[in-house]
Design a protein around this motif. Structure first.
Motif, mmCIF file in Angstrom:
data_model
loop_
_atom_site.group_PDB
_atom_site.id
_atom_site.type_symbol
_atom_site.label_atom_id
_atom_site.label_comp_id
_atom_site.label_asym_id
_atom_site.label_seq_id
_atom_site.Cartn_x
_atom_site.Cartn_y
_atom_site.Cartn_z
ATOM 1 N N MET A 1 -75.087 -17.703 40.348
ATOM 2 C CA MET A 1 -75.123 -19.145 40.505
ATOM 3 C C MET A 1 -76.546 -19.648 40.295
ATOM 4 N N LYS A 2 -76.681 -20.699 39.523
ATOM 5 C CA LYS A 2 -78.001 -21.278 39.259
ATOM 6 C C LYS A 2 -78.252 -22.439 40.209
ATOM 7 N N ILE A 3 -79.522 -22.617 40.548
ATOM 8 C CA ILE A 3 -79.915 -23.711 41.438
ATOM 9 C C ILE A 3 -80.781 -24.705 40.678
ATOM 10 N N ASN A 4 -80.904 -25.903 41.228
ATOM 11 C CA ASN A 4 -81.793 -26.945 40.722
ATOM 12 C C ASN A 4 -82.875 -27.163 41.769
ATOM 13 N N VAL A 5 -84.123 -27.290 41.316
ATOM 14 C CA VAL A 5 -85.259 -27.390 42.236
ATOM 15 C C VAL A 5 -86.060 -28.654 41.935
ATOM 16 N N PHE A 6 -86.437 -29.367 42.991
ATOM 17 C CA PHE A 6 -87.214 -30.604 42.893
ATOM 18 C C PHE A 6 -88.503 -30.414 43.675
ATOM 19 N N LEU A 7 -89.636 -30.322 42.968
ATOM 20 C CA LEU A 7 -90.941 -30.143 43.611
ATOM 21 C C LEU A 7 -91.603 -31.501 43.793
ATOM 22 N N ASP A 8 -91.723 -31.917 45.047
ATOM 23 C CA ASP A 8 -92.354 -33.205 45.347
ATOM 24 C C ASP A 8 -92.612 -33.274 46.843
ATOM 25 N N ASP A 9 -93.741 -33.852 47.212
ATOM 26 C CA ASP A 9 -94.050 -33.965 48.639
ATOM 27 C C ASP A 9 -93.916 -35.392 49.163
ATOM 28 N N ILE A 10 -93.433 -36.326 48.321
ATOM 29 C CA ILE A 10 -93.283 -37.713 48.747
ATOM 30 C C ILE A 10 -91.869 -38.250 48.483
ATOM 31 N N ARG A 11 -91.371 -38.046 47.278
ATOM 32 C CA ARG A 11 -90.094 -38.624 46.875
ATOM 33 C C ARG A 11 -88.904 -37.945 47.564
ATOM 34 N N SER A 12 -87.806 -38.689 47.620
ATOM 35 C CA SER A 12 -86.553 -38.129 48.119
ATOM 36 C C SER A 12 -85.981 -37.207 47.060
ATOM 37 N N ASP A 24 -96.096 -22.756 46.456
ATOM 38 C CA ASP A 24 -95.671 -21.441 46.932
ATOM 39 C C ASP A 24 -94.161 -21.377 47.164
ATOM 40 N N ALA A 25 -93.608 -22.419 47.769
ATOM 41 C CA ALA A 25 -92.159 -22.455 48.007
ATOM 42 C C ALA A 25 -91.400 -22.516 46.682
ATOM 43 N N CYS A 26 -91.929 -23.263 45.726
ATOM 44 C CA CYS A 26 -91.295 -23.368 44.414
ATOM 45 C C CYS A 26 -91.346 -22.024 43.692
ATOM 46 N N ALA A 27 -92.496 -21.361 43.741
ATOM 47 C CA ALA A 27 -92.649 -20.051 43.097
ATOM 48 C C ALA A 27 -91.693 -19.033 43.715
ATOM 49 N N GLU A 28 -91.490 -19.123 45.015
ATOM 50 C CA GLU A 28 -90.566 -18.204 45.686
ATOM 51 C C GLU A 28 -89.140 -18.391 45.171
ATOM 52 N N LEU A 29 -88.713 -19.639 45.000
ATOM 53 C CA LEU A 29 -87.372 -19.885 44.470
ATOM 54 C C LEU A 29 -87.253 -19.397 43.028
ATOM 55 N N LEU A 30 -88.276 -19.651 42.210
ATOM 56 C CA LEU A 30 -88.248 -19.194 40.814
ATOM 57 C C LEU A 30 -88.204 -17.668 40.719
ATOM 58 N N THR A 31 -88.846 -17.009 41.660
ATOM 59 C CA THR A 31 -88.878 -15.549 41.680
ATOM 60 C C THR A 31 -87.545 -14.956 42.120
ATOM 61 N N ASN A 32 -86.873 -15.607 43.067
ATOM 62 C CA ASN A 32 -85.693 -15.022 43.697
ATOM 63 C C ASN A 32 -84.343 -15.570 43.240
ATOM 64 N N PHE A 33 -84.355 -16.658 42.457
ATOM 65 C CA PHE A 33 -83.108 -17.278 42.015
ATOM 66 C C PHE A 33 -83.175 -17.617 40.539
ATOM 67 N N SER A 34 -82.032 -17.788 39.950
ATOM 68 C CA SER A 34 -81.938 -18.295 38.586
ATOM 69 C C SER A 34 -81.939 -19.821 38.686
ATOM 70 N N VAL A 35 -82.904 -20.456 38.039
ATOM 71 C CA VAL A 35 -83.057 -21.912 38.155
ATOM 72 C C VAL A 35 -82.570 -22.588 36.877
ATOM 73 N N HIS A 36 -81.647 -23.520 37.038
ATOM 74 C CA HIS A 36 -81.154 -24.287 35.894
ATOM 75 C C HIS A 36 -82.128 -25.423 35.570
ATOM 76 N N HIS A 37 -82.360 -26.310 36.535
ATOM 77 C CA HIS A 37 -83.239 -27.467 36.317
ATOM 78 C C HIS A 37 -84.387 -27.431 37.313
ATOM 79 N N LEU A 38 -85.599 -27.585 36.792
ATOM 80 C CA LEU A 38 -86.803 -27.648 37.618
ATOM 81 C C LEU A 38 -87.468 -28.983 37.342
ATOM 82 N N SER A 39 -87.591 -29.816 38.364
ATOM 83 C CA SER A 39 -88.222 -31.127 38.221
ATOM 84 C C SER A 39 -89.534 -31.104 38.992
ATOM 85 N N LEU A 40 -90.638 -31.475 38.306
ATOM 86 C CA LEU A 40 -91.976 -31.250 38.853
ATOM 87 C C LEU A 40 -92.817 -32.504 38.997
#
Length: 109
Positions: A1-12, A24-40
């Motif tokens: 299963m692929k996940i979608n990740v949203f890196l932001d410290d302000i937006r919802s 660091d949290a984003c890198a951990e997800l990229l290392t341990n999961f298959s990521v479909h969409h990464l929004s930065l």
């Protein structure tokens, strides 16, 4: 299963994405999961690690999501991230089939 990740410290976080607020949290997800969409975002609370730090790491580690959106409102930082990723594709450091999009989002608190 692929996940979608949203890196932001302000937006919802958009529905269907996992919110991470630092590199660091984003890198951990990229290392341990298959990521479909990464929004930065570019600007983060940690002034030492920003969105550019992450895109360099992604290319170096060869941990590529299927699609990358740069949503930063920082026009200089966001554009630099986009150019870096597109140049990585041109140099064949990153697969060309990965979709890279520059789509700034307003900051809504």
């Amino acid at each position: 299963m692929k996940i979608n990740v949203f890196l932001d410290d302000i937006r919802s976080c958009p529905q269907g994405h996992i919110l991470v607020k630092d590199i660091d949290a984003c890198a951990e997800l990229l290392t341990n999961f298959s990521v479909h969409h990464l929004s930065l975002d570019y600007d983060l609370v940690d002034q030492q690690k920003n969105g550019m730090t992450l895109v360099r790491w992604i290319v170096e580690q060869k941990l590529f999501p299927d699609r990358i959106t740069i949503h930063s409102a920082n026009s200089i930082g966001g554009k630099a991230m986009y150019i870096f990723l597109k140049e990585a594709q041109e140099k064949l450091l990153m697969p060309r089939f990965i979709k890279v999009i520059l789509r700034p989002l307003p900051i809504s608190l």
